[in-house]
Design a protein around this motif. Structure first.
Motif, mmCIF file in Angstrom:
data_model
loop_
_atom_site.group_PDB
_atom_site.id
_atom_site.type_symbol
_atom_site.label_atom_id
_atom_site.label_comp_id
_atom_site.label_asym_id
_atom_site.label_seq_id
_atom_site.Cartn_x
_atom_site.Cartn_y
_atom_site.Cartn_z
ATOM 1 N N ASP A 67 -5.179 1.108 -1.402
ATOM 2 C CA ASP A 67 -6.258 0.729 -0.496
ATOM 3 C C ASP A 67 -6.205 1.603 0.752
ATOM 4 O OD1 ASP A 67 -8.421 -0.628 0.476
ATOM 5 O OD2 ASP A 67 -7.500 -2.618 0.376
ATOM 6 N N HIS A 89 -2.989 -1.166 -6.762
ATOM 7 C CA HIS A 89 -4.184 -0.644 -6.117
ATOM 8 C C HIS A 89 -3.817 0.090 -4.833
ATOM 9 C CE1 HIS A 89 -8.302 -0.263 -4.811
ATOM 10 N NE2 HIS A 89 -8.049 -0.943 -3.701
ATOM 11 N N THR A 105 0.828 -4.972 -5.903
ATOM 12 C CA THR A 105 -0.380 -4.447 -6.525
ATOM 13 C C THR A 105 -0.220 -2.948 -6.745
ATOM 14 O OG1 THR A 105 -2.776 -4.141 -6.299
ATOM 15 C CG2 THR A 105 -1.469 -4.075 -4.277
ATOM 16 N N ASN A 129 0.818 -1.219 0.000
ATOM 17 C CA ASN A 129 0.000 0.000 0.000
ATOM 18 C C ASN A 129 0.848 1.264 0.000
ATOM 19 O OD1 ASN A 129 -2.735 0.936 -0.117
ATOM 20 N ND2 ASN A 129 -2.524 1.685 1.975
#
Length: 702
Positions: free
Chosen positions: A290, A288, A286, A224
């Motif tokens: 979050d 992404h 990732t 993250n």
């Protein structure tokens, strides 16, 4: 800016002709024959006002270095300047440090306006796009007289190139970069020109896009930690013989994930993570972003008028509006993560009026600055704000007198500032807190430069500066999202007052370039945050408590920058920085002071026919263990060990035509994939610093 057109062109072209006629060489020419043989062309002589005085100690990073630093943070790029380091929170958030001073002691000035988005603590980076500027200058002295109270530790001046008035072509540049760490992609594009129907009207447009996923250390991913960034800047200006009017707008828009290992659960988990020094669990890579995450949008709009009053001097008026919106989304129960836990909105108006007059060897500068600032916390977050709502009003007046002699110069300045801060809020217990604080101070400085021999220059600068405590130092009461710390302020804080003396000696000739700076700074009421060796449990988890306190500090150190060019195609450069900092009474060491570090570069730059440039640089950076350390000012009883980092920078450039060129570069950082921790990284308790990162870039200039 001064322009001489046809008259200068005529004088330049006629001088050789008239000299020949007066000395009798060549053939005698009549006025008619002169007219027949001379083609009058327009010659424009452009002069730009020097950004800083010759009596200051400063270094500059040029446009080429900025372009080749695409994909790097502003702070990491500035670390190549002697005396400059960084304080980090994780892998992306970094602030520059000048001689041990950081945060709001460093004035960030972008095109004449002080960046006001640094009001919310240490866990966020400067909200600006460094790629939009053509030069960055680091001023190391305490220059509060010219630049205001934020310049206690130094100044970073972000300088844009002058708009292309009277230009006849469309110019610009574009760069594309891919970085292996985080699988990062960066794109930047800039286009500028003058209107064909009015060459006095010029414009510029710049845009930057950045996208990356999880970054990694040498051995594991930092989940993250991806970013998304969308930046835009526009500028337009109109220039006449005596007046220039310019307007501009810029947007810095960044979405960023927050490293999961800095977000705590129970007190036992907190102790386990600090003892382990790295994440307990690691998920696959990732892109992404979050929860937890943050979003920062920084808007800037400005209007500037410069007027040449001839015998009355030059005048410059500028008004700048800045709007900062910062939201922090944390992991919350009941599907409430979409609701920001923190929603801060900061707006500010800056008004400056400067006057400058040169007469003989003297120059007088004077001005007034007014700042109106308003910060509000959005309602409905369900979380008590870290800081209260507040307003801040500042007024400053200054005057500087300079004298320039033959090979030397001296200047003295005086400034008076007034500031009023009003704050109002309710803490997590429901108790009202805040109030009104008024601050005022007189700042002054004396500096000089002397050039006793060719290539040799000595600059000495002594100044008294100050800084009022910021609201987050006075009233903070909550956890910082990025660092995973619970911070408490002290409403009784007094202003910092610093006395700094710095002397620099530089010598340059064809094959050697040496610069040595020595500084000492005494700071009364120095503010820093210190762990309380206790934890606090809130809805989102358990966090270590840090509290702001004050002491009388003494900082001193030296910077040495040596460059050797034995032959035109080979250059070696080394930069070393030493800093010591402690309390004046107890001699306790201050926290977050960079340890000694040395960086070396060896550059091979051959001259190859048909190519505009070829270069290959290998670099080595050594950072020593911080032994000047007080365990009482930290969460752990030790500092990270010393480490070595190796890198390279290689590239080739081609001239495609007279006005077009192409550049391809390959850069490597931490190429041996060293696992290490930097003492000034506020996230070192939970994770290591970044591992190997290879940047591949292509730039097109037209």
């Amino acid at each position: 800016m001064k322009n001489w057109k046809a008259s200068v062109g005529l004088a330049v072209l006629l001088c050789p002709v008239l000299v020949n006629a007066r000395t009798g060489s060549g053939h005698a020419m009549s006025a008619d024959s002169i007219k027949k043989q001379v083609n009058l062309v327009e010659v424009t002589v452009v002069g730009k006002k020097q950004a800083v005085s010759m009596n200051t100690v400063s270094d500059k990073i040029n446009e080429v270095k900025i372009r080749r630093s695409l994909g790097r943070s502003l702070a990491s790029m500035l670390e190549e300047v002697g005396g400059v380091s960084s304080i980090q929170t994780g892998t992306v958030i970094a602030k520059p440090v000048i001689h041990g001073m950081y945060g709001n002691r460093i004035a960030m000035i972008a095109d004449g306006a002080v960046l006001t988005g640094q009001q919310w603590g240490e866990d966020h980076a400067p909200e600006l796009d460094k790629n939009a500027y053509s030069g960055i200058r680091v001023v190391k002295g305490a220059q509060s007289v010219r630049y205001g109270a934020e310049a206690l530790g130094g100044i970073i001046l972000m300088e844009s190139q002058s708009l292309p008035y009277y230009g006849s072509t469309l110019n610009g540049k574009s760069s594309l970069l891919y970085g292996t760490n985080g699988r990062q992609t960066d794109i930047t594009l800039q286009v500028e020109g003058a209107m064909p129907w009015c060459r006095q009207l010029a414009w510029r447009a710049h845009a930057t896009y950045a996208n990356s996923g999880d970054h990694s250390t040498a051995r594991y991913l930092l989940n993250n930690t991806g970013i998304r960034e969308y930046d835009l800047s526009l500028a337009v200006g109109y220039k006449t013989k005596r007046m220039t009017v310019e307007a501009g707008y810029s947007l810095f828009n960044q979405h960023m994930g927050v490293m999961l290992s800095a977000q705590m659960g129970s007190e036992d988990l907190l102790k386990e993570r600090i003892a382990l020094g790295r994440p307990v669990y690691v998920d696959p890579f990732t892109r992404h972003i979050d929860y937890p995450k943050l979003h920062v949008a920084h808007h800037t709009a400005k209007l500037k008028v410069v007027f040449d009053g001839a015998a009355y001097g030059s005048f410059q008026w500028q008004t700048t509006f800045q709007q900062d919106n910062r939201t922090e989304n944390r992991i919350r129960r009941m599907n409430h993560s979409k609701i920001p836990a923190v929603s801060l909105h900061l707006s500010s108006w800056q008004h400056t009026l400067d006057w400058s007059k040169t007469y003989g060897r003297f120059q007088t500068d004077a001005g007034v600055k007014m700042l109106l600032l308003d910060n509000t916390n959005a309602r409905g977050t369900g979380v008590v704000p870290v800081i209260p709502n507040y307003t801040e009003n500042t007024l400053g007046l200054y005057a500087v007198q300079q004298y320039r002699g033959n090979g030397w110069g001296v200047e003295a300045g005086l400034r008076s500032d007034w500031q009023q801060t009003k704050a109002a809020g309710y803490d997590w217990k429901g108790d009202y807190y805040g109030g009104r604080r008024r601050f005022g101070n007189i700042s002054y400085s004396v500096s000089a430069h002397w050039c006793p021999a060719k290539g040799l220059k000595i600059v000495s600068d002594a100044g008294v500066a100050w800084r009022a405590p910021h609201v987050y130092e006075l009233y903070s009461n909550g956890n910082e999202l990025g660092s995973g710390m619970y911070v408490e302020g002290d409403s009784l804080m007094r202003p910092e007052r610093g006395y700094k003396w710095i002397t620099a000696v530089t010598y340059r000739n064809r094959w050697i370039d040496v610069s040595a700076d020595v500084f000492m700074q005494w700071v009364n009421n120095y503010i820093y945050d210190e762990p309380q060796r206790q934890t606090i449990t809130v809805i989102s988890g358990t966090y270590p408590v840090f509290r702001y306190k004050q002491t009388h500090a003494f900082l001193r150190g030296a910077d040495i920058d040596i460059g050797l060019t034995p032959v035109s195609w080979l250059r070696w450069r080394t930069v070393s920085t030493l800093i010591w900092a402690n309390e004046r009474g107890t001699r306790r060491y201050l926290p977050y002071i960079p340890s000694a570090h040395v960086t070396n570069w060896l550059t091979w730059q051959p001259h190859i026919r048909g190519l505009a440039g070829v270069w290959f640089t290998i670099s080595h950076r050594f950072v020593a263990k911080q032994t000047h350390f007080d365990p009482a000012t930290d969460l752990v009883d030790f500092t990270p060990p010393a480490y070595h980092l190796f890198g390279f920078d290689a590239g080739v450039a081609w001239n495609l035509s007279k006005d077009r060129s192409l550049e391809v570069a390959l850069q490597g950082f931490n190429v041996l994939n060293k696992e290490y921790k930097e003492y000034t990284n506020r996230s070192r308790y939970y994770a290591h610093d970044m591992g190997r990162d290879i940047h591949m870039s292509v730039s097109y200039l037209f």
